[in-house]
Design a protein around this motif. Structure first.
Motif, mmCIF file in Angstrom:
data_model
loop_
_atom_site.group_PDB
_atom_site.id
_atom_site.type_symbol
_atom_site.label_atom_id
_atom_site.label_comp_id
_atom_site.label_asym_id
_atom_site.label_seq_id
_atom_site.Cartn_x
_atom_site.Cartn_y
_atom_site.Cartn_z
ATOM 1 N N ASP A 35 66.827 -91.326 23.215
ATOM 2 C CA ASP A 35 67.128 -90.783 24.289
ATOM 3 C C ASP A 35 68.472 -89.906 24.257
ATOM 4 O OD1 ASP A 35 64.872 -91.844 25.570
ATOM 5 O OD2 ASP A 35 66.188 -93.582 26.597
ATOM 6 N N LEU A 36 69.401 -90.578 23.275
ATOM 7 C CA LEU A 36 70.489 -89.753 23.059
ATOM 8 C C LEU A 36 70.203 -88.120 22.501
ATOM 9 C CD1 LEU A 36 72.789 -92.314 21.233
ATOM 10 C CD2 LEU A 36 73.409 -90.998 23.390
ATOM 11 N N LEU A 37 69.087 -88.107 21.934
ATOM 12 C CA LEU A 37 68.664 -86.696 21.499
ATOM 13 C C LEU A 37 68.091 -85.817 22.549
ATOM 14 C CD1 LEU A 37 68.074 -87.582 17.518
ATOM 15 C CD2 LEU A 37 70.089 -87.061 18.511
ATOM 16 N N HIS A 38 68.047 -86.428 23.537
ATOM 17 C CA HIS A 38 67.213 -85.535 24.514
ATOM 18 C C HIS A 38 68.049 -84.540 25.166
ATOM 19 C CE1 HIS A 38 64.602 -84.711 28.108
ATOM 20 N NE2 HIS A 38 65.788 -84.669 28.926
ATOM 21 N N ASN A 39 67.282 -83.172 25.026
ATOM 22 C CA ASN A 39 68.286 -81.955 25.577
ATOM 23 C C ASN A 39 69.279 -81.519 24.581
ATOM 24 O OD1 ASN A 39 66.291 -81.037 27.437
ATOM 25 N ND2 ASN A 39 67.664 -81.943 29.209
ATOM 26 N N THR A 40 69.425 -82.180 23.358
ATOM 27 C CA THR A 40 70.388 -81.423 22.525
ATOM 28 C C THR A 40 69.941 -80.184 21.832
ATOM 29 O OG1 THR A 40 69.260 -83.033 20.632
ATOM 30 C CG2 THR A 40 71.169 -83.749 21.973
ATOM 31 N N PRO A 41 70.698 -79.351 21.244
ATOM 32 C CA PRO A 41 70.425 -78.144 20.770
ATOM 33 C C PRO A 41 69.751 -78.142 19.463
ATOM 34 C CG PRO A 41 72.773 -78.631 20.388
ATOM 35 C CD PRO A 41 72.221 -79.649 21.490
ATOM 36 N N PHE A 42 68.944 -77.259 19.129
ATOM 37 C CA PHE A 42 68.234 -77.377 17.739
ATOM 38 C C PHE A 42 69.045 -76.768 16.781
ATOM 39 C CE2 PHE A 42 64.793 -75.616 14.882
ATOM 40 C CZ PHE A 42 64.312 -77.006 14.526
ATOM 41 N N THR A 43 70.159 -77.401 16.139
ATOM 42 C CA THR A 43 71.262 -77.082 15.493
ATOM 43 C C THR A 43 71.885 -78.334 14.659
ATOM 44 O OG1 THR A 43 73.049 -75.747 15.070
ATOM 45 C CG2 THR A 43 72.929 -76.825 17.077
ATOM 46 N N ASP A 44 72.519 -78.138 13.801
ATOM 47 C CA ASP A 44 73.316 -79.317 13.376
ATOM 48 C C ASP A 44 74.505 -79.692 14.537
ATOM 49 O OD1 ASP A 44 74.399 -81.030 10.791
ATOM 50 O OD2 ASP A 44 76.323 -80.102 11.576
ATOM 51 N N MET A 45 74.190 -81.036 14.966
ATOM 52 C CA MET A 45 75.189 -81.328 15.943
ATOM 53 C C MET A 45 75.562 -82.855 15.824
ATOM 54 S SD MET A 45 72.755 -82.987 17.591
ATOM 55 C CE MET A 45 70.919 -82.987 17.466
ATOM 56 N N THR A 46 76.779 -83.125 16.403
ATOM 57 C CA THR A 46 77.209 -84.758 15.832
ATOM 58 C C THR A 46 76.448 -85.535 16.829
ATOM 59 O OG1 THR A 46 79.593 -83.605 16.166
ATOM 60 C CG2 THR A 46 79.226 -85.933 16.459
ATOM 61 N N ASP A 47 75.870 -85.304 17.762
ATOM 62 C CA ASP A 47 74.771 -86.385 18.495
ATOM 63 C C ASP A 47 73.890 -86.881 17.743
ATOM 64 O OD1 ASP A 47 74.936 -84.947 21.617
ATOM 65 O OD2 ASP A 47 75.453 -83.583 19.894
ATOM 66 N N SER A 48 73.262 -86.477 16.435
ATOM 67 C CA SER A 48 72.357 -87.000 15.635
ATOM 68 C C SER A 48 73.112 -87.950 14.370
ATOM 69 C CB SER A 48 71.353 -85.950 15.258
ATOM 70 O OG SER A 48 72.096 -84.944 14.380
ATOM 71 N N GLU A 49 74.327 -87.643 14.470
ATOM 72 C CA GLU A 49 74.842 -88.258 13.249
ATOM 73 C C GLU A 49 75.407 -89.444 13.191
ATOM 74 O OE1 GLU A 49 77.208 -84.542 12.128
ATOM 75 O OE2 GLU A 49 75.790 -83.480 11.747
ATOM 76 N N ALA A 50 76.659 -89.824 12.387
ATOM 77 C CA ALA A 50 76.970 -91.156 12.056
ATOM 78 C C ALA A 50 77.048 -92.136 13.317
ATOM 79 C CB ALA A 50 78.252 -91.027 11.421
ATOM 80 N N GLU A 51 77.429 -91.892 14.128
ATOM 81 C CA GLU A 51 77.484 -93.051 15.270
ATOM 82 C C GLU A 51 76.417 -93.313 15.947
ATOM 83 O OE1 GLU A 51 82.178 -93.733 16.846
ATOM 84 O OE2 GLU A 51 81.382 -91.640 17.383
ATOM 85 N N THR A 52 75.508 -92.428 15.985
ATOM 86 C CA THR A 52 74.157 -92.484 16.728
ATOM 87 C C THR A 52 73.389 -93.268 15.693
ATOM 88 O OG1 THR A 52 74.204 -90.579 17.972
ATOM 89 C CG2 THR A 52 72.040 -91.524 17.471
ATOM 90 N N GLN A 53 73.572 -93.042 14.485
ATOM 91 C CA GLN A 53 72.863 -93.731 13.514
ATOM 92 C C GLN A 53 73.166 -95.141 13.159
ATOM 93 O OE1 GLN A 53 70.225 -92.337 11.318
ATOM 94 N NE2 GLN A 53 70.534 -90.018 11.787
ATOM 95 N N GLU A 54 74.330 -95.376 13.452
ATOM 96 C CA GLU A 54 75.119 -96.749 13.159
ATOM 97 C C GLU A 54 74.585 -97.614 14.578
ATOM 98 O OE1 GLU A 54 79.157 -95.979 12.679
ATOM 99 O OE2 GLU A 54 78.486 -94.792 10.919
ATOM 100 N N MET A 55 74.481 -96.851 15.521
ATOM 101 C CA MET A 55 73.900 -97.729 16.650
ATOM 102 C C MET A 55 72.453 -97.962 16.428
ATOM 103 S SD MET A 55 73.783 -96.479 20.706
ATOM 104 C CE MET A 55 72.401 -95.388 20.285
#
Length: 502
Positions: free
Chosen positions: A312-332
């Protein structure tokens, strides 16, 4: 701790940004991703030397520094000082200190933190997927073992919360097995997406240097490189695919867990757990609480919730490199794996220990008239009646038995004989003993030898297929393990060869 105050706005980083963003990211990287970052540095160095982008002397200096850093630096002991942006720059600064700024800075040739980030995130995700699949294989093995043990053990099958038909515990567990196999296949399919290496994509468009992306993928144990370089840094479907598949597995496991809790209630009593798996009330000593199923339901729900949160965190995120998909999301997301392991282990142990209570099953089957469908079927096959008429007669028998509070096998024949004669105009061929056979749960199951049914031959064939699926899962996991071990050995050997100038 009091509220942080912003400092000089002209220099980076602001104290609030440092404490709320940079420090947590640094701590997360040193805890979860330090080893993967070290492997990426080594693989990239080997590739740079082998392609001639770096000469052997430069490569040797960097290799010796990286080997020494791995030996002498404990990431867990590092403390964030705020003087660098993140863990990557901390380690790059250390490399420059040891190898010299000119030589150490050359390791970053033809790469970016964009492709590095997604590579170490994938390297962090792969072993978690593999460990979850290993636990799932253990659960699958237990399910097959218990289904084989209980292939002839009768249970009441329920629909809409009411007794419906007899089947066997093995047949019920076979349904669980098939769903689990499909869930494991979904996770394997997601893993195949994770198993494609982004390294070499650099920031977005690869590089003007003659990098060998296949070589770095091979050295890191990936199945190959992810092809499109924009996809490498933007298409985080490896995250969504993985956590969607994980969420589905534990959502699906939660449904039979709910059944097991119901089966083990006092009123149903179909499933008995030994004392090692029950807790006694602090005030009511007569109670045997089947708490593993409550914890399993709760923990499976937690796993679903944590996995879904990542998607759900990745809903409506841009199709580019962005922080939403990175370390803190993965660690969660890693928390979903941690809780999921608990579910798989506890469910396997509980199912292995549990036993069906045949006496309670027999009573519940008989009093609920759960075999009445077969009575209607037998009237069609043996008395030559049309099914709708047979169904009407069987329904009248069931209503009479339930109204009298009796049991179908003991008190159902008079109602059957009366209804049959009234509807058909003749007495039934079946006598009382034949009637008992018609409504026997053992006969009900034995005659259902159709594909996928609970009959002994049909279920036996299904179980053989499930054992084959388990062997195939284990074989694929072993092949992946061998590939990764070979890659690790090759990377270690090439690093020392380059360090020695070979």
């Amino acid at each position: 701790m009091g509220a942080l105050q912003s400092g000089d706005r002209s220099s980076f980083p602001d104290p609030v940004y440092r404490e709320t963003v940079l420090r947590p990211l640094f701590d997360g990287a040193r805890h979860h991703h330090a080893g993967a970052l070290g492997r990426i540095d080594r693989a990239h160095l080997v590739m740079l030397v082998e392609t001639g982008i770096l000469d052997r002397a430069q490569g040797a200096a960097i290799a010796r520094a990286l080997i020494a850093m791995a030996r002498e630096i404990d990431p867990a002991a590092l403390a964030y000082g705020g003087d660098v942006e993140d863990y990557f720059f901390h380690m790059e600064r250390e490399l420059k200190r040891r190898a010299g700024a000119d030589i150490g800075g050359r390791l970053h040739t033809a790469r970016s933190r964009n492709d590095i980030d997604h590579t170490f995130l994938k390297l962090g995700l792969l072993p978690r997927i593999d460990a979850l699949l290993a636990d799932a294989r253990d659960l699958l093995a237990v399910l097959i073992e218990v289904a084989t043990r209980d292939r002839d053990t009768l249970i009441v099958a329920y629909t809409h919360g009411q007794p419906a038909q007899p089947t066997t515990h093995g047949h019920y567990l076979a349904a669980m097995i098939e769903v689990l196999i499909r869930d494991m296949e979904r996770i394997e399919a997601a893993r195949a997406i994770v198993d494609l290496c982004p390294l070499g994509a650099a920031a977005i468009t690869t590089s003007g240097f003659p990098v060998d992306r296949h070589r770095t993928a091979e050295l890191l144990g990936f199945s190959g490189p992810l092809q499109n370089s924009y996809s490498c840094i933007a298409a985080v479907d490896y995250v969504t695919s993985t956590y969607d598949a994980v969420a589905l597995m534990f959502l699906h496991l939660g449904r039979p867990i709910q059944d097991f809790l119901f089966w083990s209630s006092f009123e149903v009593g179909q499933l008995y757990l030994p004392n090692a798996f029950v807790q006694i009330s602090s005030i009511m000593p007569q109670k045997r609480n089947p708490v593993p199923f409550e914890h399993l339901r709760h923990l499976a729900g937690q796993t679903v919730g944590r996995a879904r949160a990542v998607v759900d965190l990745l809903h409506n995120t841009p199709f580019t490199d962005m922080t939403d998909s990175e370390a803190e999301t993965q660690e969660m997301g890693y928390q979903a794996f941690e809780v999921g392991h608990r579910v798989l282990a506890l469910l396997a142990a509980t199912l292995s220990a549990g036993r069906i209570d045949p006496e309670r099953v027999a009573v519940n089957l008989d009093r609920s008239c759960a075999t009445i469908t077969e009575l209607a079927d037998r009237l069609v096959r043996e008395e030559g009646l049309p099914f709708r008429l047979a169904h009407e007669i069987a329904a009248e028998v069931a209503r009479a038995v339930v109204a009298s509070g009796g049991s179908l096998s003991d008190s159902g024949y008079p109602a059957f004989a009366e209804a049959f004669a009234r509807h058909v105009g003749r007495p039934p061929v079946a006598d009382r003993e034949a009637f008992r056979g018609m409504v026997s749960p053992e006969a009900f199951v034995a005659v259902r030898e159709r594909f996928g049914g609970p009959g002994p031959a049909a279920l036996g064939a299904a179980l053989a297929g499930y054992r084959g699926a388990l062997r195939a899962f284990a074989g694929r996991a072993a092949a992946i393990g061998e590939r990764q071990a070979s890659a690790a050995a090759t990377l270690e050997r090439r690093m020392h060869e380059i360090a020695e100038g070979l």
